[in-house]
Design a protein around this motif. Structure first.
Motif, short mmCIF file in Angstrom:
data_model
loop_
_atom_site.label_atom_id
_atom_site.label_comp_id
_atom_site.label_asym_id
_atom_site.label_seq_id
_atom_site.Cartn_x
_atom_site.Cartn_y
_atom_site.Cartn_z
N UNK A 54 0.80 -1.23 0.00
CA UNK A 54 0.00 0.00 0.00
C UNK A 54 0.83 1.27 0.00
N UNK A 55 2.10 1.16 -0.39
CA UNK A 55 2.97 2.35 -0.42
C UNK A 55 3.69 2.41 -1.77
N UNK A 56 3.81 3.63 -2.36
CA UNK A 56 4.47 3.71 -3.66
C UNK A 56 5.99 3.52 -3.58
N UNK A 57 6.54 2.98 -4.62
CA UNK A 57 7.99 2.90 -4.81
C UNK A 57 8.70 2.24 -3.61
N UNK A 58 8.27 1.01 -3.31
CA UNK A 58 8.95 0.28 -2.25
C UNK A 58 9.80 -0.87 -2.80
N UNK A 59 9.71 -1.15 -4.10
CA UNK A 59 10.51 -2.21 -4.70
C UNK A 59 11.88 -1.70 -5.14
N UNK A 60 12.47 -2.39 -6.12
CA UNK A 60 13.81 -2.02 -6.60
C UNK A 60 13.85 -0.59 -7.15
N UNK A 61 12.80 -0.24 -7.91
CA UNK A 61 12.75 1.13 -8.46
C UNK A 61 12.70 2.15 -7.32
N UNK A 62 12.04 1.77 -6.24
CA UNK A 62 11.95 2.67 -5.09
C UNK A 62 13.29 2.89 -4.43
N UNK A 63 14.11 1.84 -4.41
CA UNK A 63 15.46 1.99 -3.81
C UNK A 63 16.27 2.98 -4.65
N UNK A 64 16.17 2.84 -5.96
CA UNK A 64 16.89 3.79 -6.83
C UNK A 64 16.33 5.20 -6.63
N UNK A 65 15.01 5.29 -6.52
CA UNK A 65 14.41 6.62 -6.31
C UNK A 65 14.94 7.24 -5.01
N UNK A 66 15.03 6.44 -3.96
CA UNK A 66 15.56 6.98 -2.69
C UNK A 66 16.99 7.48 -2.88
N UNK A 67 17.78 6.75 -3.66
CA UNK A 67 19.17 7.19 -3.92
C UNK A 67 19.20 8.48 -4.75
N UNK A 68 18.28 8.55 -5.72
CA UNK A 68 18.21 9.78 -6.53
C UNK A 68 17.86 10.97 -5.64
N UNK A 69 16.91 10.75 -4.74
CA UNK A 69 16.53 11.84 -3.82
C UNK A 69 17.70 12.23 -2.93
N UNK A 70 18.39 11.20 -2.42
CA UNK A 70 19.53 11.49 -1.52
C UNK A 70 20.60 12.31 -2.25
N UNK A 71 20.73 12.08 -3.56
CA UNK A 71 21.75 12.80 -4.34
C UNK A 71 21.48 14.30 -4.38
N UNK A 72 20.22 14.67 -4.18
CA UNK A 72 19.92 16.12 -4.11
C UNK A 72 19.44 16.49 -2.69
N UNK A 73 19.95 15.73 -1.72
CA UNK A 73 19.71 16.03 -0.30
C UNK A 73 18.23 16.00 0.08
N UNK A 74 17.49 15.08 -0.53
CA UNK A 74 16.08 14.93 -0.17
C UNK A 74 15.83 13.52 0.32
N UNK A 75 14.74 13.33 1.06
CA UNK A 75 14.30 11.98 1.39
C UNK A 75 12.78 11.95 1.39
N UNK A 76 12.24 10.74 1.22
CA UNK A 76 10.80 10.65 0.96
C UNK A 76 9.94 11.15 2.12
N UNK A 77 10.48 11.24 3.30
CA UNK A 77 9.66 11.65 4.44
C UNK A 77 9.68 13.15 4.69
N UNK A 78 10.58 13.88 4.06
CA UNK A 78 10.76 15.29 4.43
C UNK A 78 10.68 16.19 3.21
N UNK A 79 9.63 16.99 3.14
CA UNK A 79 9.44 17.95 2.06
C UNK A 79 9.27 17.30 0.69
N UNK A 80 8.97 16.00 0.69
CA UNK A 80 8.75 15.27 -0.57
C UNK A 80 7.47 14.45 -0.42
N UNK A 81 6.64 14.48 -1.46
CA UNK A 81 5.45 13.63 -1.48
C UNK A 81 5.50 12.81 -2.77
#
Ligand code: URA
Length: 224
Positions: free
Chosen positions: A91-118
């Motif tokens: 019941x949560x978006x982007x929790x599979x392999x693509x989600x791991x890459x997305x989290x890394x992409x966010x981290x590369x610009x100092x973001x994370x899914x829980x803070x200031x990102x929806x």
């Protein structure tokens, strides 16, 4: 005129965007211009409407609906295609392999899914076997996404992949032709990039996705 106002004016955006909240419900309602009658008008309604939705055939095969995750008042809104198997299960978006890459992409610009990102998807239910969304499914699901965008009221949307970009920009243009410049969706500045699942299969295009993230980061900085 500030740089932010100049950018918005160049994009033909203006008053609606100046009303952007952080100020509370009144401000959100004041800029409420594109949710159709009958659509959810608040988070509580949307969170009830989506799990109860039977507007298209996908409700028959879903395990769970997947509305979105993250900061409901985020400046950044990332929009993908549709839940996959893991997302349907959890019941949560982007929790599979693509989600791991997305989290890394966010981290590369100092973001994370829980803070200031929806993070959300065009479709709230998984197409069986991860097939492409059908036009009718996109159409039937779009009131949920429109309400969601209006409620989050992001400063910037990052459309990830062909379905998000084409749906939000009402075009059938390719990702390649849409990348690298600023668009807008319902008054919200929008940047197009590749879908993380595509990047997992096409590693050389990660460099282009990085360019998109840099553009998104500098655009956001200029909008503040
Ligand atoms: N792909 C998407 O577009 N969205 C998800 O939530 C997972 C994979």
């Amino acid at each position: 005129m500030s740089r932010r106002e100049e950018i918005l004016a160049e994009m033909g955006l203006g008053p609606i965007w100046r009303l952007r909240r952080k100020g509370g419900v009144g401000a959100i309602e004041a800029r409420s211009t594109f949710t159709e009658p009958g659509a959810a008008k608040g988070w509580i309604q949307l969170k009830q409407a989506v799990p109860a939705c039977t507007a298209c055939g996908l409700h028959k095969s879903r395990t769970r609906t997947v509305l979105g995750v993250g900061d409901e008042q985020a400046e950044w809104m990332l929009i993908g295609e549709a839940p996959g198997a893991e997302e349907d299960r959890l019941g949560e978006p982007f929790v599979g392999q693509a989600g791991k890459l997305l989290d890394n992409m966010l981290a590369a610009i100092d973001l994370k899914r829980s803070a200031n990102v929806y993070i959300a998807n065009v479709l709230k239910c998984r197409p069986p076997g991860n097939r492409n969304p059908e036009p009718e499914e996109v159409e039937k699901c779009s009131p949920h996404l429109r309400a969601q965008i209006e409620l989050v009221a992001p400063k910037l949307i990052l459309a990830m992949g062909r379905f998000a970009a084409q749906t939000l920009l009402s075009t059938d243009a390719s990702i390649a032709s849409l990348r690298g410049r600023l668009h807008s969706h319902a008054g919200v500045p929008l940047i197009v990039t590749y879908h993380p699942a595509y990047l997992l299969r096409n590693l050389p295009d990660k460099a282009k996705a990085w360019e998109d993230l840099v553009l998104a980061r500098s655009t956001m900085a200029s909008l503040r």
